[in-house]
Write a protein that holds these residues in place. Structure first.
Motif, PDB file in Angstrom:
ATOM      1  N   LEU A  35      10.120  75.495  26.984  1.00 14.43           N
ATOM      2  CA  LEU A  35       8.985  74.837  26.332  1.00 14.43           C
ATOM      3  C   LEU A  35       9.407  73.479  25.775  1.00 14.43           C
ATOM      4  O   LEU A  35       8.672  72.495  25.860  1.00 14.43           O
ATOM      5  CB  LEU A  35       8.451  75.730  25.209  1.00 14.43           C
ATOM      6  N   VAL A  36      10.602  73.431  25.180  1.00 14.66           N
ATOM      7  CA  VAL A  36      11.157  72.146  24.731  1.00 14.66           C
ATOM      8  C   VAL A  36      11.961  71.575  25.889  1.00 14.66           C
ATOM      9  O   VAL A  36      13.078  72.012  26.179  1.00 14.66           O
ATOM     10  CB  VAL A  36      12.035  72.325  23.482  1.00 14.66           C
ATOM     11  N   ASP A  37      11.366  70.622  26.563  1.00 15.42           N
ATOM     12  CA  ASP A  37      11.986  70.002  27.733  1.00 15.42           C
ATOM     13  C   ASP A  37      12.225  68.522  27.454  1.00 15.42           C
ATOM     14  O   ASP A  37      12.091  68.055  26.308  1.00 15.42           O
ATOM     15  CB  ASP A  37      11.116  70.200  28.965  1.00 15.42           C
ATOM     16  N   ALA A  38      12.568  67.778  28.479  1.00 17.66           N
ATOM     17  CA  ALA A  38      12.871  66.358  28.298  1.00 17.66           C
ATOM     18  C   ALA A  38      11.674  65.596  27.732  1.00 17.66           C
ATOM     19  O   ALA A  38      11.831  64.708  26.886  1.00 17.66           O
ATOM     20  CB  ALA A  38      13.310  65.749  29.629  1.00 17.66           C
ATOM     21  N   ALA A  39      10.472  65.958  28.162  1.00 14.80           N
ATOM     22  CA  ALA A  39       9.283  65.248  27.682  1.00 14.80           C
ATOM     23  C   ALA A  39       9.084  65.461  26.183  1.00 14.80           C
ATOM     24  O   ALA A  39       8.753  64.521  25.448  1.00 14.80           O
ATOM     25  CB  ALA A  39       8.049  65.715  28.457  1.00 14.80           C
TER      26      ALA A  39
ATOM     27  N   ALA B 276      18.504  68.993  28.984  1.00 12.23           N
ATOM     28  CA  ALA B 276      17.678  67.947  28.381  1.00 12.23           C
ATOM     29  C   ALA B 276      18.068  67.728  26.924  1.00 12.23           C
ATOM     30  O   ALA B 276      18.087  66.585  26.439  1.00 12.23           O
ATOM     31  CB  ALA B 276      16.207  68.311  28.493  1.00 12.23           C
ATOM     32  N   LEU B 277      18.412  68.800  26.218  1.00 12.52           N
ATOM     33  CA  LEU B 277      18.822  68.673  24.819  1.00 12.52           C
ATOM     34  C   LEU B 277      20.128  67.912  24.702  1.00 12.52           C
ATOM     35  O   LEU B 277      20.262  67.024  23.840  1.00 12.52           O
ATOM     36  CB  LEU B 277      18.965  70.060  24.193  1.00 12.52           C
ATOM     37  N   VAL B 278      21.093  68.229  25.546  1.00 12.47           N
ATOM     38  CA  VAL B 278      22.371  67.511  25.519  1.00 12.47           C
ATOM     39  C   VAL B 278      22.143  66.021  25.744  1.00 12.47           C
ATOM     40  O   VAL B 278      22.692  65.168  25.040  1.00 12.47           O
ATOM     41  CB  VAL B 278      23.335  68.090  26.574  1.00 12.47           C
ATOM     42  N   ALA B 279      21.304  65.698  26.711  1.00 10.15           N
ATOM     43  CA  ALA B 279      21.022  64.286  26.992  1.00 10.15           C
ATOM     44  C   ALA B 279      20.363  63.607  25.802  1.00 10.15           C
ATOM     45  O   ALA B 279      20.713  62.470  25.446  1.00 10.15           O
ATOM     46  CB  ALA B 279      20.138  64.178  28.234  1.00 10.15           C
ATOM     47  N   ALA B 280      19.413  64.291  25.163  1.00 10.96           N
ATOM     48  CA  ALA B 280      18.719  63.704  24.015  1.00 10.96           C
ATOM     49  C   ALA B 280      19.666  63.470  22.843  1.00 10.96           C
ATOM     50  O   ALA B 280      19.570  62.458  22.135  1.00 10.96           O
ATOM     51  CB  ALA B 280      17.568  64.607  23.591  1.00 10.96           C
ATOM     52  N   LEU B 281      20.591  64.385  22.634  1.00 13.75           N
ATOM     53  CA  LEU B 281      21.565  64.236  21.551  1.00 13.75           C
ATOM     54  C   LEU B 281      22.572  63.130  21.857  1.00 13.75           C
ATOM     55  O   LEU B 281      22.987  62.383  20.970  1.00 13.75           O
ATOM     56  CB  LEU B 281      22.290  65.567  21.327  1.00 13.75           C
ATOM     57  N   GLN B 282      22.971  63.031  23.106  1.00 14.97           N
ATOM     58  CA  GLN B 282      23.952  62.016  23.487  1.00 14.97           C
ATOM     59  C   GLN B 282      23.385  60.605  23.412  1.00 14.97           C
ATOM     60  O   GLN B 282      24.094  59.659  23.048  1.00 14.97           O
ATOM     61  CB  GLN B 282      24.469  62.303  24.904  1.00 14.97           C
TER      62      GLN B 282
END
Length: 322
Positions: free
Chosen positions: A211-215, A239-245
């Motif tokens: 449900l929590v995706d890149a968008a 997607a979470l790793v990318a958002a945090l990085q």
């Protein structure tokens, strides 16, 4: 009814406490996963004390008399294989036991971020005296994704410290007693920009997986944090790793993961803006006797012909409100 048979799946030496009343009223068969098929033969009740086990699906052929399965956990997603879903067997869970501990864990995670407890502990280890300002939680906005009993207790606790709270669930509605406004989870990407914390306490279903995706992560404030104490697979880990990085979000407190234990060497382990805990947010000391007592209470209802508490809607994958 005649003396029922209760199969209890547990590890050797780790039987549930407080089973005297059940043992007095039933034939109780304690078993490990290897012995489950034999224990299930003729049994009307299965108590999955080892609630992480997936042994039932392989032993399903032996469940010739089963009427009721109790899981001493909040989530039942690992249990609901197709044959069980389509059966007439009642499934119940531990709704209510974990509400307050998990709500407190969510608040503790938020305080850890707001007061930079990881940074303070790091400075302490270095014997470094460095004054700086910290954040407050008062009037910060929290969106709680999952409007069951855990989400409601979390909402009440966060409101008590002065946070503004809203919920996200299957359907949108206004005027909710605990959340005020409830948004539709399907609209999460459009909703999250208005919140400082997004708290995941939703069960894992076909609708909540990733449900929590890149968008959604891209839509969150760059100062916002994600707290997940529900199910790991409700969040897309890559997607979470990318958002945090990239700094798309400010941080994450994670108690649950798509793969557990979180593999050694995973990038989440070494991120300074991530707080990791090993799936323990609901496990307050003293909960085991409560979990066993809850089963014993429901067993008394079962033998007395009364409706069982905390019945799971097997198609939805969670307990309907009481």
């Amino acid at each position: 009814m005649s003396r029922p048979i209760v199969a209890v799946l547990c590890h050797e030496g780790h039987r549930p406490p407080g089973m005297a009343a059940v043992e007095a009223a039933a034939e109780v068969r304690y078993t490990s996963a290897d012995g489950l098929p034999a224990a299930l033969q003729g049994a009307q009740v299965l108590f999955l004390w080892d609630f992480f086990s997936t042994a039932l699906q392989n032993a399903w052929h032996a469940a010739d008399s089963l009427e009721w399965i109790h899981v001493p956990a909040a989530g039942v997603d690992k249990l609901l294989f197709d044959e069980l879903r389509s059966s007439g067997i009642t499934v119940t869970n531990a709704r209510g036991i974990f509400d307050r501990p998990m709500a407190e864990f969510v608040l503790g995670s938020m305080l850890a971020f707001a007061k930079d407890l990881p940074g303070l502990l790091s400075q302490q280890r270095q014997q470094a005296w460095q004054h700086r300002d910290t954040e407050g939680l008062y009037r910060k906005r929290a969106l709680i994704v999952g409007t069951g009993s855990i989400g409601r207790e979390t909402a009440r606790l966060l409101r008590a410290v002065g946070m503004d709270v809203a919920g996200a669930g299957r359907t949108a509605r206004a005027g909710d007693a605990d959340f005020g406004e409830v948004f539709a989870s399907a609209d999460l990407a459009a909703v999250v920009p208005g919140f400082d914390y997004v708290v995941m306490v939703a069960p894992l279903t076909d609708q909540t997986r990733h449900l929590v995706d890149a968008a959604v992560l891209d839509a969150m404030k760059p100062t916002a944090r994600l707290v997940n104490v529900g199910r790991g697979a409700c969040v897309n880990t890559d997607a979470l790793v990318a958002a945090l990085q990239t700094g798309s979000i400010a941080g994450a407190a994670l108690d649950v993961f798509e793969a557990e234990p979180l593999p050694r060497g995973h990038p989440l382990w070494t991120m300074e803006n991530v707080i990791i805990s090993p799936h323990l947010s609901g496990d307050a000391r003293g909960c085991l006797p409560e979990l066993a007592a809850q089963f014993a209470e429901n067993f008394a209802r079962f033998t007395g012909g009364e409706p069982l508490l905390n019945q799971i809607d097997k198609q939805l994958g969670f307990a309907a409100p009481q």
